[in-house]
Motif scaffolding. Structure first.
Motif, mmCIF file in Angstrom:
data_model
loop_
_atom_site.group_PDB
_atom_site.id
_atom_site.type_symbol
_atom_site.label_atom_id
_atom_site.label_comp_id
_atom_site.label_asym_id
_atom_site.label_seq_id
_atom_site.Cartn_x
_atom_site.Cartn_y
_atom_site.Cartn_z
ATOM 1 N N LYS A 1 34.174 38.926 50.879
ATOM 2 C CA LYS A 1 32.838 39.538 50.771
ATOM 3 C C LYS A 1 31.838 38.550 50.168
ATOM 4 C CE LYS A 1 35.173 43.939 50.535
ATOM 5 N NZ LYS A 1 35.857 44.862 49.619
ATOM 6 N N GLU A 2 32.340 37.698 49.281
ATOM 7 C CA GLU A 2 31.457 36.680 48.689
ATOM 8 C C GLU A 2 31.124 35.590 49.709
ATOM 9 O OE1 GLU A 2 32.702 34.992 44.738
ATOM 10 O OE2 GLU A 2 32.323 33.065 45.682
ATOM 11 N N ARG B 1 42.302 41.248 38.889
ATOM 12 C CA ARG B 1 41.198 41.880 39.614
ATOM 13 C C ARG B 1 41.854 42.849 40.596
ATOM 14 N NH1 ARG B 1 37.113 39.198 43.841
ATOM 15 N NH2 ARG B 1 35.623 40.919 43.695
ATOM 16 N N PRO B 2 42.557 43.857 40.039
ATOM 17 C CA PRO B 2 43.491 44.655 40.845
ATOM 18 C C PRO B 2 42.837 45.358 42.033
ATOM 19 C CG PRO B 2 43.178 45.637 38.656
ATOM 20 C CD PRO B 2 42.540 44.284 38.630
ATOM 21 N N LYS B 3 41.605 45.849 41.858
ATOM 22 C CA LYS B 3 40.983 46.626 42.944
ATOM 23 C C LYS B 3 40.735 45.772 44.165
ATOM 24 C CE LYS B 3 38.860 50.311 40.267
ATOM 25 N NZ LYS B 3 37.890 50.139 39.160
ATOM 26 N N ALA B 4 40.594 44.459 43.992
ATOM 27 C CA ALA B 4 40.343 43.560 45.128
ATOM 28 C C ALA B 4 41.583 42.718 45.427
ATOM 29 C CB ALA B 4 39.144 42.678 44.840
ATOM 30 N N ALA C 1 47.509 36.963 45.049
ATOM 31 C CA ALA C 1 46.080 36.917 45.378
ATOM 32 C C ALA C 1 45.939 37.020 46.887
ATOM 33 C CB ALA C 1 45.434 35.625 44.883
ATOM 34 N N ALA C 2 45.051 37.931 47.340
ATOM 35 C CA ALA C 2 44.884 38.171 48.787
ATOM 36 C C ALA C 2 43.885 37.207 49.415
ATOM 37 C CB ALA C 2 44.493 39.619 49.058
ATOM 38 N N GLY C 3 43.588 36.125 48.732
ATOM 39 C CA GLY C 3 42.743 35.105 49.359
ATOM 40 C C GLY C 3 41.447 34.872 48.627
ATOM 41 N N SER D 1 37.312 35.217 43.665
ATOM 42 C CA SER D 1 35.867 35.005 43.638
ATOM 43 C C SER D 1 35.555 33.767 42.796
ATOM 44 C CB SER D 1 35.177 36.220 43.011
ATOM 45 O OG SER D 1 35.620 36.366 41.671
ATOM 46 N N SER D 2 34.346 33.267 42.921
ATOM 47 C CA SER D 2 33.958 32.105 42.108
ATOM 48 C C SER D 2 34.039 32.399 40.613
ATOM 49 C CB SER D 2 32.551 31.626 42.477
ATOM 50 O OG SER D 2 32.531 31.240 43.820
ATOM 51 N N PRO D 3 33.528 33.554 40.147
ATOM 52 C CA PRO D 3 33.665 33.837 38.711
ATOM 53 C C PRO D 3 35.125 33.868 38.256
ATOM 54 C CG PRO D 3 32.097 35.351 39.715
ATOM 55 C CD PRO D 3 32.722 34.581 40.837
#
Ligand code: HXC
Length: 260
Positions: free
Chosen positions: A69-70, A22-25, A63-65, A30-32
């Motif tokens: 936002k979710e 999920r490179p952009k984030a 992973a940045a965490g 996220s849950s998904p």
């Protein structure tokens, strides 16, 4: 299988690789994404031809965490009633060893995800930390507990209360990671796959028992842990792999393990 937020592959016939994608984030969890991750890990774990699993992210971010936002508008009642993040620990219940290959940011839930793995290899660019305190919360994926076990109270307090990050070199010095690999692109994944291949060449039953025994050191007191280890050691004498391994030694040949 096609996933939206992760990639799966077999860099070696006996090693499963999951790449967070999920490179952009920066691979925010996220849950998904986490549902896909758990599904892919469970599939590899159930596959008899797989002996070890490697989990990685990108060069820039493991992973940045958790996905801020979710989470930001989530209410206590919802988090509590629906056991928010409880499914994160599924990784710790896998039978096959999991090796985290960490490059770039491993922050918050990303650091905790790495800490749930059995072995962490770090690239020199890896940056670890539990910055939750800077956004008004605290670690929720085991960071405060697993770090305290790994590096002691004072260092864990300093990290968790200030949110400051720590480098790959510090992580190595403190024993959070088993080693820092060379700086080349993709090096940490290559090394992790090689490590996985070495483990996958052993008896899967012995590897599983060994993992269970080491984990007992973190879950049980010393007397219980020693008993667990002894019982598992005795258990290996019921396997063909133990007979084969010791016969091969005596006959000066390489063992062929059949995982029974
Ligand atoms: C959602 C995130 C994110 C995250 C980064 N992004 N981290 N989105 N959740 N945790 C998004 C950004 O919003 C941005 O999206 C894009 O990724 C790139 O990030 P930038 O900030 O622009 O990159 P950079 O300036 O290089 O800074 C990198 C960074 C910073 C230092 C890693 O992104 C950062 O501080 N991220 C948050 C780290 C953090 O606090 N993690 C802990 C989360 S709490 P846009 O759309 O703007 O391009 C947590 C709780 C765990 O993990 C408890 C339960 C297990």
């Amino acid at each position: 299988k096609e996933y939206q937020f992760i990639l799966t592959s077999r860099p070696d016939p006996a090693v499963g690789l999951v790449t967070l994608n999920r490179p952009k984030a920066l691979n925010a969890l996220s849950s998904p994404l986490f549902n896909e991750l758990n599904e892919a890990l469970a599939d590899f774990d159930a596959d008899d031809s797989i002996g070890a699993i490697v989990l990685t992210g990108s060069e820039r971010a493991f992973a940045a965490g958790a996905d801020i936002k979710e989470m930001k508008d989530k209410q206590f009642s919802d988090a509590y009633k629906n056991r928010f993040l409880e499914n994160w620990s599924a990784l710790t219940r896998l039978r096959k060893p999991v090796i985290a290959a960490v490059s770039g940011y491993a922050l918050g839930g990303g650091c905790e995800l790495a800490l749930m793995a059995d072995i962490i290899l770090a690239s020199p660019t890896a940056t670890f930390g539990q910055p939750e305190i800077t956004i008004g919360t605290i670690p929720g994926g085991g960071g405060s507990q697993r770090l305290a076990h790994a590096i002691g109270k004072s260092r864990t307090m300093e990290l968790v209360l200030t949110g400051r990050t720590f480098s790959a070199q510090e992580a190595e010095r403190w024993g959070v990671v088993s080693r820092v690999v060379g700086a080349g692109e993709g090096e940490v994944v290559k090394e992790a796959v090689e490590l996985g291949r070495s483990i996958a060449g052993k008896s899967q039953i012995a590897v599983q028992a060994a993992k269970e025994a080491v984990n007992a050191a973190f879950e049980q007191n010393l007397a219980e842990g020693l008993r667990t280890e002894r019982r598992l050691f005795h258990m290996t004498f019921a396997t063909q792999d133990q007979k084969e391994g010791m016969a091969a030694f005596a006959e000066k040949r390489k063992p062929t393990f059949t995982h029974v």
